[in-house]
Design a protein around this motif. Structure first.
Motif, PDB file in Angstrom:
ATOM      1  N   UNK A  42       0.824  -1.212   0.000  1.00  0.00           N
ATOM      2  CA  UNK A  42       0.000   0.000   0.000  1.00  0.00           C
ATOM      3  C   UNK A  42       0.858   1.262   0.000  1.00  0.00           C
ATOM      4  N   UNK A  43       1.984   1.240   0.711  1.00  0.00           N
ATOM      5  CA  UNK A  43       2.861   2.412   0.731  1.00  0.00           C
ATOM      6  C   UNK A  43       3.369   2.730  -0.672  1.00  0.00           C
ATOM      7  N   UNK A  44       3.671   1.706  -1.456  1.00  0.00           N
ATOM      8  CA  UNK A  44       4.146   1.915  -2.821  1.00  0.00           C
ATOM      9  C   UNK A  44       3.125   2.678  -3.675  1.00  0.00           C
ATOM     10  N   UNK A  45       1.857   2.573  -3.346  1.00  0.00           N
ATOM     11  CA  UNK A  45       0.777   3.134  -4.170  1.00  0.00           C
ATOM     12  C   UNK A  45       0.151   4.382  -3.546  1.00  0.00           C
ATOM     13  N   UNK A 334       1.267  -1.217 -11.499  1.00  0.00           N
ATOM     14  CA  UNK A 334       1.967   0.056 -11.641  1.00  0.00           C
ATOM     15  C   UNK A 334       1.808   0.877 -10.363  1.00  0.00           C
ATOM     16  N   UNK A 335       2.678   0.676  -9.385  1.00  0.00           N
ATOM     17  CA  UNK A 335       2.534   1.407  -8.125  1.00  0.00           C
ATOM     18  C   UNK A 335       2.587   2.916  -8.307  1.00  0.00           C
ATOM     19  N   UNK A 363       3.450  -8.841  -6.343  1.00  0.00           N
ATOM     20  CA  UNK A 363       2.750  -8.065  -5.316  1.00  0.00           C
ATOM     21  C   UNK A 363       3.491  -6.755  -5.041  1.00  0.00           C
ATOM     22  N   UNK A 364       4.724  -6.864  -4.569  1.00  0.00           N
ATOM     23  CA  UNK A 364       5.504  -5.654  -4.258  1.00  0.00           C
ATOM     24  C   UNK A 364       6.732  -5.494  -5.149  1.00  0.00           C
ATOM     25  N   UNK A 365       6.876  -6.352  -6.177  1.00  0.00           N
ATOM     26  CA  UNK A 365       8.095  -6.285  -6.991  1.00  0.00           C
ATOM     27  C   UNK A 365       7.884  -5.669  -8.368  1.00  0.00           C
ATOM     28  N   UNK A 366       6.716  -5.097  -8.632  1.00  0.00           N
ATOM     29  CA  UNK A 366       6.542  -4.392  -9.898  1.00  0.00           C
ATOM     30  C   UNK A 366       7.418  -3.131  -9.898  1.00  0.00           C
TER      31      UNK A 366
END
Length: 374
Positions: A42-45, A334-335, A363-366
């Motif tokens: 969620x932080x990434x987005x 696409x975060x 999940x978090x590696x895009x």
């Protein structure tokens, strides 16, 4: 003329832009407790104008899928607090989607292995996600539900109220009530799932009663300006059907209009599929739906969803058709979607094999745009 990249306000929630992250079930919270991987995701987005989290059950009875985060355990509230703190540190806004799946569940997920509940004892005929004894995940048929007793309904309404309070305690800026996609509120609304003969069945007014009771209970608890609701007038998801959706949903939004909600989130067409899909004898008129809401005094943000891209989202906002646009799979992959839209940059492709369950992969590696350019 509004721009997709301009700030706006949904009730008491200020959005930095009109690009919203739609709720996406990802099945990465074992024991229904958010974890550090969820925090990163969620932080990434956080550059989204608003994040709407994945559906978050308000009770164990409301849980329909394995490894989705809940709001009914103290540890879950603590876990969500880490998520909201991280998003807020980056200047983002985040609400959680409060959820009861109704009949879209499996006995292995229910308290004491009981049957899922529904307005009527009509199976969903759909699939849900469970964890096998060896730890692997699998999609299985949903279990046959039992019809709710009249005396039980008030308790579920109160579960939504308690879930909303837990959300605020966890630091969320508000909640989105999940009234879409064939889950419990949608089951009460639509005649294909609701064959009750009491005050919650039959007429449009009766079938909308449960939704309005949930809205009122949640709004009293946390304030209407922090409450949104998601609706899907025609989606066939989870075996849901309605032969005459226009008057049903016109009535719903007419009743919601005076209630001062922060936003109405409308899925156009079949969720995740054909935008032109409709049930009944004519296409659904979404402009009419919005007009009914506004005429009834509705001032909440009008949030649209399903199959939009950057260009069509810009047109929807600039034309005044929508106040904001929600994106699901595009945000998943696409975060930094806001920046990519602004710069007309290429988009990462979503890996469908990693949508449900697993770890960081898919999940978090895009990669963010800088990493792609480098």
């Amino acid at each position: 003329m509004a721009s997709l990249f301009e700030p706006t306000t949904f009730g008491d929630i200020e959005l930095a832009n009109r690009i919203v992250m739609a709720p996406l079930t990802r099945n990465r919270s074992p024991r229904a407790i958010p974890n550090d991987l969820n925090v990163t995701y969620y932080e990434q987005r956080a550059t989204a104008g608003l994040i709407v989290t994945e559906g978050t059950p308000v009770s164990q009875q409301g849980q329909g899928y394995a490894d989705v985060p809940g709001l009914y355990l103290p540890q879950a509230i603590d876990g969500w607090k880490k998520v909201t703190d991280a998003v807020h540190r980056r200047g983002g806004r985040i609400v959680t989607q409060i959820w009861h799946v109704g009949r879209v569940s499996h006995t292995s997920l229910q308290p004491n292995g009981g049957a899922p509940v529904a307005p009527s004892a009509i199976p969903a005929g759909s699939k849900t996600y469970v964890i096998n004894p060896d730890g692997s995940g699998a999609f299985v048929d949903t279990s046959a539900p039992r019809a709710l007793e009249l005396s039980e309904i008030a308790g579920i309404v109160d579960d939504f109220r308690k879930g909303a309070r837990a959300a605020i305690d966890a630091g969320f800026d508000g909640v989105e009530i999940h009234g879409a996609n064939g889950y419990l509120i949608d089951q009460f609304l639509k005649s294909g799932a609701n064959q009750r003969a009491d005050e919650y069945g039959g007429s449009i007014q009766n079938r909308a009663r449960f939704l309005l009771e949930v809205v009122d209970a949640v709004a009293r608890e946390i304030g209407a300006g922090r409450v949104g609701i998601r609706l899907s007038p025609v989606t066939p998801g989870n075996g849901i059907t309605e032969t005459n959706p226009q008057p049903l949903f016109n009535h719903v939004v007419e009743q919601l209009g005076p209630r001062g909600l922060a936003f109405i989130h409308v899925i156009e067409g079949a969720t995740g599929g054909d935008r032109a899909f409709f049930q009944g004898d004519k296409p659904f008129d979404y402009q009419e739906l919005k007009d009914v809401y506004r005429k009834a005094g509705g001032t909440g943000g009008w949030l649209v969803n399903n199959g939009y891209d950057g260009d069509s989202a810009k047109e929807a906002v600039e034309s005044g058709y929508a106040d904001a646009v929600a994106f699901g799979k595009l945000f998943l992959a696409n975060p930094d979607l806001v920046r990519r839209f602004k710069d007309n940059a290429p988009l990462n492709e979503a890996d469908k094999a990693t949508f449900y369950g697993g770890g960081a992969k898919g999940y978090t590696d895009y990669p963010a745009l800088e990493a792609v350019v480098a």
